[in-house]
Design an enzyme around this catalytic site. Structure first.
Site, PDB file in Angstrom:
ATOM      1  N   SER A   1       0.830  -0.867  -0.292  1.00 14.74           N
ATOM      2  CA  SER A   1      -0.444   0.062  -0.152  1.00 14.74           C
ATOM      3  C   SER A   1       0.214   1.252   0.109  1.00 14.74           C
ATOM      4  CB  SER A   1      -0.708  -0.180   1.586  1.00 14.74           C
ATOM      5  OG  SER A   1      -1.857   1.056   1.377  1.00 14.74           O
TER       6      SER A   1
ATOM      7  N   TYR B   1      -1.883  -1.302  10.755  1.00  6.70           N
ATOM      8  CA  TYR B   1      -1.557  -1.683   8.562  1.00  6.70           C
ATOM      9  C   TYR B   1      -0.032  -1.163   8.398  1.00  6.70           C
ATOM     10  CZ  TYR B   1      -3.731  -1.151   3.813  1.00  6.70           C
ATOM     11  OH  TYR B   1      -3.840  -1.094   2.313  1.00  6.70           O
TER      12      TYR B   1
END
Ligand code: NAD
Length: 242
Positions: free
Chosen positions: A124, A137
């Site tokens: 990401s 995350y």
């Protein structure tokens, strides 16, 4: 690509589903893994396996004789660090860092034996940049970046590449679910969250489509990719150009 076998995790939805279908369209035999049986049933032309990828001891039941591994399954949790549930932090690290490690570890021997392999880790922008309220995350994705580079260095002599793909916000349930959470955390409406929070740092003012991510994954698994390894491919509408 017709002789290749791929394992794609988190393939019942979003980016994983798009990758599974895209690789299948290239003639790859795809094994799609997810714990969402209904989502897997909606896929066309792929083999499916229902499994909870956070259950690390069960991962050895998954096929290890694959040439392509796409580590994609992931979840998001939004909370300030001091309120972040520790058990949720552990779960996210297990699902998004330890499970990829285990799957890479058990599929590399087949790839090394064949002298060819492709590991694609769906990271990401949050593998390269931080945002507030996403401790687990961001930590998991930064860890995945390091893991991917080590695999690239070790795998090179065996014809195995390892890369990360780093999207900004993609139109999937992971993002749409987050809109409500972020709205509560920031005290904004959901459309304000989209414009003022999610797309604020992005030059191309729209969500990315899952098929755009899958196209890049297909290139990284395709015939022209042998020298591409240890890299992170940002697909972020210009976010990290700032
Ligand atoms: P999604 O929610 O659409 O799909 C995630 C899939 O993972 C689902 O099918 C879900 O059932 C599966 N999954 C979750 N936990 C699981 C578990 N314990 N066992 C088995 N399967 C499990 O999400 P997405 O947006 O397609 O995300 C896929 C990957 O892309 C994630 O790693 C995410 O971090 C990454 N990513 C997403 C975006 C985005 O904006 N959507 C941006 C950058 C990176």
């Amino acid at each position: 690509m017709e002789t290749r076998r791929a394992l794609v995790t988190g393939a019942a939805s979003g980016i994983g589903a798009a990758c599974a279908q895209r690789l299948a369209a290239d003639g790859v035999h795809v094994v799609a893994v997810d714990f969402d049986q209904a989502g897997l049933d909606a896929l066309d032309g792929v083999e499916t396996v229902v499994a909870d990828l956070s259950d690390l001891e069960r991962l050895s039941d998954l096929p290890s004789d694959v040439d392509i591994l796409v580590n994609n399954a992931g979840v998001q949790q939004v909370a300030p660090v001091e309120q972040f549930p520790p058990e949720r932090f552990s779960y996210i690290l297990r699902l998004m860092l330890e499970a990829p490690f285990r799957l890479i570890r058990q599929t590399l021997p087949h790839m090394y034996g064949a002298g060819w392999g492709r590991v694609v880790n769906i990271s990401s922008v949050h593998g390269l940049r931080a945002s507030p309220f996403k401790a687990a995350y961001v930590a998991a994705k930064h860890g995945l970046e390091g893991l991917s580079k080590v695999v690239a260095l070790e795998g090179a002599a065996h014809g195995v590449t390892s890369n990360c793909v780093n999207p900004a916000y993609v139109r999937t349930p992971l993002v749409t679910a987050q809109l409500a959470d972020q709205a509560a955390t920031h005290g904004l409406s959901e459309s304000e969250v989209l414009d003022k929070v999610l797309l604020e740092p992005v030059a191309v003012k729209r969500l990315i489509e899952p098929a755009e991510v899958a196209e890049l994954v297909a290139v990284l698994c395709g015939p022209a990719s042998a020298s591409i390894t240890g890299s992170s491919f940002v697909l972020d509408g210009g976010w990290t150009a700032h």
